[in-house]
Design a protein around this motif. Structure first.
Motif, PDB file in Angstrom:
ATOM      1  N   GLN A   1       2.189   1.556  -3.525  1.00 37.01           N
ATOM      2  CA  GLN A   1       1.015   1.962  -4.493  1.00 37.01           C
ATOM      3  C   GLN A   1       0.514   3.380  -4.565  1.00 37.01           C
ATOM      4  O   GLN A   1       0.474   3.861  -5.293  1.00 37.01           O
ATOM      5  CB  GLN A   1      -0.080   1.158  -4.085  1.00 37.01           C
ATOM      6  CG  GLN A   1       0.102  -0.314  -4.665  1.00 37.01           C
ATOM      7  CD  GLN A   1      -1.069  -1.282  -4.042  1.00 37.01           C
ATOM      8  OE1 GLN A   1      -1.525  -1.105  -3.018  1.00 37.01           O
ATOM      9  NE2 GLN A   1      -1.100  -2.503  -4.792  1.00 37.01           N
ATOM     10  N   VAL A   2       0.398   3.890  -3.118  1.00 33.92           N
ATOM     11  CA  VAL A   2      -0.178   5.219  -3.215  1.00 33.92           C
ATOM     12  C   VAL A   2       0.565   6.406  -3.591  1.00 33.92           C
ATOM     13  O   VAL A   2       0.443   7.430  -3.776  1.00 33.92           O
ATOM     14  CB  VAL A   2      -0.791   5.471  -1.823  1.00 33.92           C
ATOM     15  CG1 VAL A   2      -1.700   4.395  -1.424  1.00 33.92           C
ATOM     16  CG2 VAL A   2       0.492   5.387  -0.718  1.00 33.92           C
ATOM     17  N   ILE A   3       2.163   5.872  -3.744  1.00 34.20           N
ATOM     18  CA  ILE A   3       2.996   6.968  -4.183  1.00 34.20           C
ATOM     19  C   ILE A   3       3.391   6.572  -5.490  1.00 34.20           C
ATOM     20  O   ILE A   3       4.309   7.241  -6.231  1.00 34.20           O
ATOM     21  CB  ILE A   3       4.274   7.029  -3.436  1.00 34.20           C
ATOM     22  CG1 ILE A   3       5.139   6.137  -3.444  1.00 34.20           C
ATOM     23  CG2 ILE A   3       4.040   7.661  -2.033  1.00 34.20           C
ATOM     24  CD1 ILE A   3       6.608   6.460  -2.719  1.00 34.20           C
ATOM     25  N   GLY A   4       2.717   5.601  -6.406  1.00 35.11           N
ATOM     26  CA  GLY A   4       2.727   5.171  -7.747  1.00 35.11           C
ATOM     27  C   GLY A   4       3.904   4.613  -8.125  1.00 35.11           C
ATOM     28  O   GLY A   4       4.317   4.762  -9.226  1.00 35.11           O
ATOM     29  N   LYS A   5       4.315   3.870  -7.438  1.00 34.57           N
ATOM     30  CA  LYS A   5       5.470   2.705  -7.684  1.00 34.57           C
ATOM     31  C   LYS A   5       5.004   1.870  -8.575  1.00 34.57           C
ATOM     32  O   LYS A   5       3.755   1.385  -8.346  1.00 34.57           O
ATOM     33  CB  LYS A   5       6.122   2.225  -6.528  1.00 34.57           C
ATOM     34  CG  LYS A   5       7.006   2.985  -5.493  1.00 34.57           C
ATOM     35  CD  LYS A   5       8.535   2.755  -5.975  1.00 34.57           C
ATOM     36  CE  LYS A   5       9.322   3.841  -5.527  1.00 34.57           C
ATOM     37  NZ  LYS A   5       9.649   3.262  -4.032  1.00 34.57           N
ATOM     38  N   PRO A   6       6.061   1.398  -9.763  1.00 34.99           N
ATOM     39  CA  PRO A   6       5.250   0.432 -10.676  1.00 34.99           C
ATOM     40  C   PRO A   6       5.106  -0.829  -9.953  1.00 34.99           C
ATOM     41  O   PRO A   6       5.972  -1.308  -9.040  1.00 34.99           O
ATOM     42  CB  PRO A   6       6.497   0.460 -11.587  1.00 34.99           C
ATOM     43  CG  PRO A   6       7.523   1.206 -11.150  1.00 34.99           C
ATOM     44  CD  PRO A   6       7.186   1.902 -10.020  1.00 34.99           C
TER      45      PRO A   6
ATOM     46  N   PHE B   1       0.865  -1.093   0.099  1.00 39.74           N
ATOM     47  CA  PHE B   1      -0.095  -0.065   0.040  1.00 39.74           C
ATOM     48  C   PHE B   1       1.039   1.226   0.071  1.00 39.74           C
ATOM     49  O   PHE B   1       0.623   2.244  -0.804  1.00 39.74           O
ATOM     50  CB  PHE B   1      -0.986  -0.010   1.149  1.00 39.74           C
ATOM     51  CG  PHE B   1      -1.862   1.047   1.308  1.00 39.74           C
ATOM     52  CD1 PHE B   1      -3.117   1.014   0.492  1.00 39.74           C
ATOM     53  CD2 PHE B   1      -1.837   2.005   2.090  1.00 39.74           C
ATOM     54  CE1 PHE B   1      -4.184   1.947   0.623  1.00 39.74           C
ATOM     55  CE2 PHE B   1      -2.738   3.201   2.145  1.00 39.74           C
ATOM     56  CZ  PHE B   1      -3.770   2.970   1.528  1.00 39.74           C
ATOM     57  N   ALA B   2       2.026   1.292   0.829  1.00 38.98           N
ATOM     58  CA  ALA B   2       2.685   2.429   0.884  1.00 38.98           C
ATOM     59  C   ALA B   2       3.430   2.632  -0.379  1.00 38.98           C
ATOM     60  O   ALA B   2       3.789   3.820  -0.677  1.00 38.98           O
ATOM     61  CB  ALA B   2       3.842   2.161   2.063  1.00 38.98           C
TER      62      ALA B   2
END
Lengths: 307, 257
Positions: free
Chosen positions: B106-111, B103-104
């Motif tokens: 995903q929410v900053i847009g890591k692929p 989640f940490a």
């Protein structure tokens, strides 16, 4: 790509969690946009009717009939041929030429035939005699707004019983339709305010039920936009569904209510709004729906998902 | 890495400040204990570093940036350099261990491929490999805190802030968490830990900053939880209370001497 899937997943979760609220948002936007749509369709119908009728003969000049005179200009009894010719000459004179496009003359017999077509089966028509009717002129104007110039010129002349501005006959109809528009627009405003408040509450509930998630998003440095996006899309999605339902309802009303029923029942209007007009306002309704959702999001999100 | 320059924080006008002209510098790679009673200003310190609050006066520098005047939209990029762990873990109850950590990212847009690589790696580091599919409620308190730590460091922050991370854990489990934090510290991450746990502070022998009523009253390089006042005859009860813990675990013998 993974970002998109993540956001969609969040929206799905949010909608599932607040299903009853989401449904009520859809319904409220649906009702409010239906009123907005009705108001616009009514105005479109008024526009069409004006276009249709204002293009037809606009001024009727009724010459004095046989029988007891009702106005001073008819003191001499039925209009004589000289009086009729004088009016015709006046209408075709150079001074009237800029205003008058065409002049039709209707004899008593023509008037009788026209009435027969419409009222042949009525009792009173059976007792009607051709000679009781009156001759008249129908004047088509170059510019319908200048109707008063011609009307003033003709009325009051000997042999003329009365001059009728046909637009005036339509005025009560337009008045009813305009009042219906105002009512519809008023309800649309009330319902829109309700929709904004309801969406605001829904987003607030949604934000509260996802407090843990948003808090962690904030702490790991997710951007504001990313945190608020699911909420905004939730609102927009519900509003769009509402707009879709409103379009469907208006389409059905026009298709079955106007095209099928009114058009066959009320024959004196030829030009009715059609489902094509509904498709014309559909994008507008969608835009208003999204606008409502956007305003609500701005109001609630700035307060409930603070960085 | 973190520098406070005469920082004061007043929450309500006229009230006693939560922090009162605090100046403090934490070097890159340092391990710092922030100790003090409840209400002494520890949490305010952490909140200022995270820019959850703005200082009333003075300047706060984090990772070379002056953050007191940081504009709102730059706050997220500051927070990406900081990991946070809390006493109550703050895991998402409806997500698996793996998803909580992911989640940490995903929410900053890591692929996706970065997530698939980083999450197992960090779960290995916190010794939770094999428990990826568990739900938080299926884990012990210590394991839940390890998930929270994994989530805090998966984006490789330069700073790790821990607010009473062992507050809900028994001593043995706490010791395990401390070992983990120390290992993370050794990889170069600056760790600031606010705590009440005397045993841990006395055992670790790290830098200790003590706050009393919003003021720094002590800053020792290899400090203990509390300065011993027996010589001055002050507050012997408190010291004895601390010594009871010593009896069991024995790590504060040096501190008492």
């Amino acid at each position: 790509m993974s970002r998109l899937r993540f956001v969609l997943g969040e929206i799905g979760q949010g909608l599932r969690r607040n299903l009853s609220m989401a449904v009520s948002v859809v319904l409220v936007t649906f009702v409010s946009l239906t009123f907005v749509g009705s108001a616009s369709l009514l105005q479109m119908q008024i526009g069409k009717m004006k276009g249709e009728w204002y293009d037809r003969v606009e001024l009727s000049i009724f010459m004095c009939p046989n029988g007891r005179p009702t106005v001073d200009t008819c003191a001499g009894g039925e209009a004589t041929q000289e009086q009729i010719d004088a009016i015709r000459a006046l209408l075709e004179s150079p001074s009237m030429e800029p205003y008058v496009q065409e002049v039709f003359f209707e004899t008593k017999q023509e008037a009788y035939d026209a009435m027969k077509e419409q009222f042949a089966d009525q009792d009173w028509f059976q007792r009607l005699d051709v000679d009781q009717l009156q001759v008249s002129f129908r004047v088509k104007l170059t510019d319908p707004t200048q109707i008063d110039i011609v009307s003033d010129e003709v009325s009051g002349r000997t042999g003329v019983e009365y001059v009728q501005d046909q637009r005036k006959i339509l005025e009560p109809i337009f008045m009813v339709m305009n009042r219906a528009t105002v009512l519809s627009a008023g309800l649309a405003v009330v319902m829109t305010v309700t929709a904004v408040l309801l969406i605001t509450t829904t987003i607030r509930l949604s934000a509260m039920s996802r407090r843990r998630e948003t808090e962690i998003m904030r702490l790991v440095g997710a951007s504001n936009f990313f945190i608020q996006l699911p909420f905004m899309l939730e609102g927009a999605l519900a509003a769009l569904l509402g707009a879709g339902l409103a379009t469907g309802a208006l389409w059905a009303a026009v298709r079955y209510g106007v095209e099928d029923w009114l058009a066959s029942e009320v024959g004196f209007i030829n030009d009715y709004i059609t489902t094509a007009d509904v498709w014309l306002i559909a994008p507008v309704l969608a835009a208003i729906g999204i606008g409502i959702a956007a305003v609500s999001s701005l109001v609630s999100l700035s307060r409930y998902t603070k960085v | 890495m973190i520098r406070l320059d005469r920082v004061s924080k007043v929450y309500t006008r006229g009230a006693r400040p939560a922090l009162d002209r605090v100046s403090l510098e934490v070097e890159r790679g340092e391990f710092l204990f922030l100790v003090g009673a409840s209400g002494s200003g520890k949490s305010t310190f952490l909140r200022l570093v995270l820019r959850e609050e703005s200082a009333t006066s003075g300047r706060v520098y984090v990772a070379g940036r002056e953050i007191t005047a940081l504009s709102q939209w730059k706050v997220p990029s500051l927070r990406r350099q900081i990991g946070v762990v809390f006493q109550d873990f703050r895991l998402l109850p409806n997500k698996t261990v793996f998803d909580n950590v992911a989640f940490a990212q995903q929410v900053i847009g890591k692929p996706q491929h970065a997530i698939a690589r980083d999450v197992p790696e960090v779960l290995e580091l916190v010794k939770l490999a094999g428990k990826e599919r568990r739900m938080p409620h299926e884990l012990s308190g210590g394991e839940q805190q390890r998930v929270a730590i994994a989530r805090a460091i998966v984006n490789r922050p330069a700073i790790l802030l821990a607010d009473e991370p062992t507050g809900n854990l028994d001593p043995t489990t706490s010791a395990g968490i401390m070992t983990l934090l120390e290992r993370i510290n050794r990889t170069g991450t600056t760790v600031v830990m606010a705590t009440h746990d005397e045993v841990i502070v006395n055992q670790m022998r790290k830098r200790v900053v003590q706050l009393v009523d919003g003021e720094v009253v002590r800053d020792e390089a290899s400090g203990a939880y509390e300065k011993v006042h027996i010589a001055e005859g002050e507050d012997p009860d408190r010291v004895r209370a601390g010594s009871d813990g010593d009896g069991e675990h024995g790590p504060t013998a040096e501190a008492a001497s």
